[in-house]
Motif scaffolding. Structure first.
Motif, PDB file in Angstrom:
ATOM      1  N   GLY A   1       5.230  -0.221  -3.921  1.00 46.42           N
ATOM      2  CA  GLY A   1       6.391  -0.540  -3.034  1.00 46.42           C
ATOM      3  C   GLY A   1       6.327   0.125  -1.529  1.00 46.42           C
TER       4      GLY A   1
ATOM      5  N   THR B   1      12.457   1.346  -2.281  1.00 49.43           N
ATOM      6  CA  THR B   1      11.037   0.740  -2.339  1.00 49.43           C
ATOM      7  C   THR B   1      10.319   2.025  -2.963  1.00 49.43           C
ATOM      8  OG1 THR B   1      10.665   1.002  -0.190  1.00 49.43           O
ATOM      9  CG2 THR B   1      10.865  -0.974  -0.879  1.00 49.43           C
TER      10      THR B   1
ATOM     11  N   TRP C   1       8.843  -6.244  -9.269  1.00 59.85           N
ATOM     12  CA  TRP C   1       8.884  -6.545  -7.786  1.00 59.85           C
ATOM     13  C   TRP C   1       8.801  -7.944  -7.844  1.00 59.85           C
ATOM     14  CZ3 TRP C   1      10.449  -3.324  -4.689  1.00 59.85           C
ATOM     15  CH2 TRP C   1      10.112  -1.954  -4.637  1.00 59.85           C
TER      16      TRP C   1
END
Length: 348
Positions: free
Chosen positions: A9, A224, A339
């Motif tokens: 992330g 993130t 993701w």
């Protein structure tokens, strides 16, 4: 293809390469946390490559602002749009130069299909991400230009104020409810990102700003590189209410490897086990669902556990996740699947 390629992330590798006399990204070394040879050996399939403009002459950290029971780092001053745009262009250019020099081993991805292709073919997938929207003018001209260049993810703030909102300070112990919500321009920025299909990152945003994003956005909520505040009550981490909202939006939180965001005591000492990372992953997976947790290392931007060291520690982290009881299908989601799902829902 690596069984469970890790899509990460957040990293600050571009900034490290820009600000130091680091060896080439394509040369294996012990410098920093990531280079391409170490990443390939360790199963790192790619990640969000952050473009971040630091404050000038402001390197103070928590150790410089200790309190009786923790630390409280004042928010740095705002930076100008002109300076931020210049620095953003320089780091973005560095990312695109890496792509051109990589001989097919690294690709700046702009679509979910490109991302999946890279993960399936051992090509490092890089997302052009900006951390802190200072480079973007309130007319959003720069936003549209940067989008055409490849920008696909934007953090509204870093831990300082800007035209769009205010970040949380590095403060322990503290709630993330530390300041005002988004400005009118900040709310307009969320809507413009939705129109373009740019992912909005709520990392570093204070709690009021987070809830403003949640009320406006049409895309899944994302943080993130942020952890569970219930475990580690630092202002940078997410409360259960925030994590629940992320889950309800079909979003995801990427677990940060920063030691002070992992430790219950917010401490800065790095001699902690990989189980500290596993605990945050497991907490979110068990309480809010395994579809809503991923990895968001903050490599090259923070101090990570000695037990991890750098990207070469990722196989050991996967083993610890397996030992905790995560099965292959769950590991697929945690390492990259979540993701991919969120980006498929967000990108146009």
């Amino acid at each position: 293809m690596t069984t469970h390629p890790i899509f990460d992330g957040h990293n600050d590798t571009l900034l490290r390469l820009q600000m130091s006399n680091a060896p080439s990204f394509f040369t294996e070394s012990s410098a920093g946390h990531i280079d391409l040879p170490r990443a390939q050996k360790s199963g790192l399939g790619g990640g969000f490559f952050a473009v971040f403009t630091p404050n000038e002459n402001d390197n103070a950290g928590p150790e410089d602002h200790l309190t009786e029971n923790g630390y409280d780092v004042p928010l740095p001053s705002p930076i100008s749009q002109e300076r931020a745009l210049d620095f953003t262009n320089a780091l973005a250019a560095r990312l695109f130069k890496l792509e051109s020099e990589a001989r097919g081993q690294l690709k700046v991805v702009r679509t979910a299909e490109e991302l999946k292709h890279c993960l399936q073919n051992d090509i490092m997938a890089a997302i052009f991400h900006i951390e802190g929207a200072e480079a973007i003018d309130t007319n959003f001209d720069a936003l549209h230009v940067l989008y055409q260049a490849g920008l696909r993810s934007l953090g509204i703030v870093w831990s300082r104020p800007n035209a769009y909102g205010e970040g949380v300070p590095f403060r322990y112990p503290s709630s993330p409810d530390t300041g005002p919500g988004l400005t009118d321009d900040g709310k307009a920025l969320v809507r413009e990102c939705n129109k373009l299909g740019i992912m909005i990152d709520t990392t570093h945003l204070n709690e009021k700003g987070f809830w403003d994003v949640a009320a406006i956005t049409e895309a899944p909520l994302v943080a993130t590189h942020s952890n569970a505040h219930t475990i580690s009550p630092i202002a940078r981490n997410l409360t259960d209410n925030q994590l629940e909202a992320i889950a309800e939006s079909n979003g995801v939180a990427g677990i940060n490897y920063a030691v002070n965001m992992l430790r219950e005591d917010g401490g800065l000492e790095t001699d902690i086990s990989l189980d500290k990372i596993v605990r945050h992953v497991a907490y979110i997976a068990e309480k809010f669902g395994v579809d809503h947790v991923a990895l968001g290392s903050d490599f090259d931007g923070t101090s990570v556990p000695d037990s991890l060291k750098d990207v070469t520690g990722l196989p050991n982290l996967l083993e610890r996740l397996k030992a905790h009881g995560f099965h292959d299908d769950e590991l697929q989601k945690i390492t990259h699947g979540n993701w991919v799902r969120v980006l498929e829902e967000t990108w146009k």
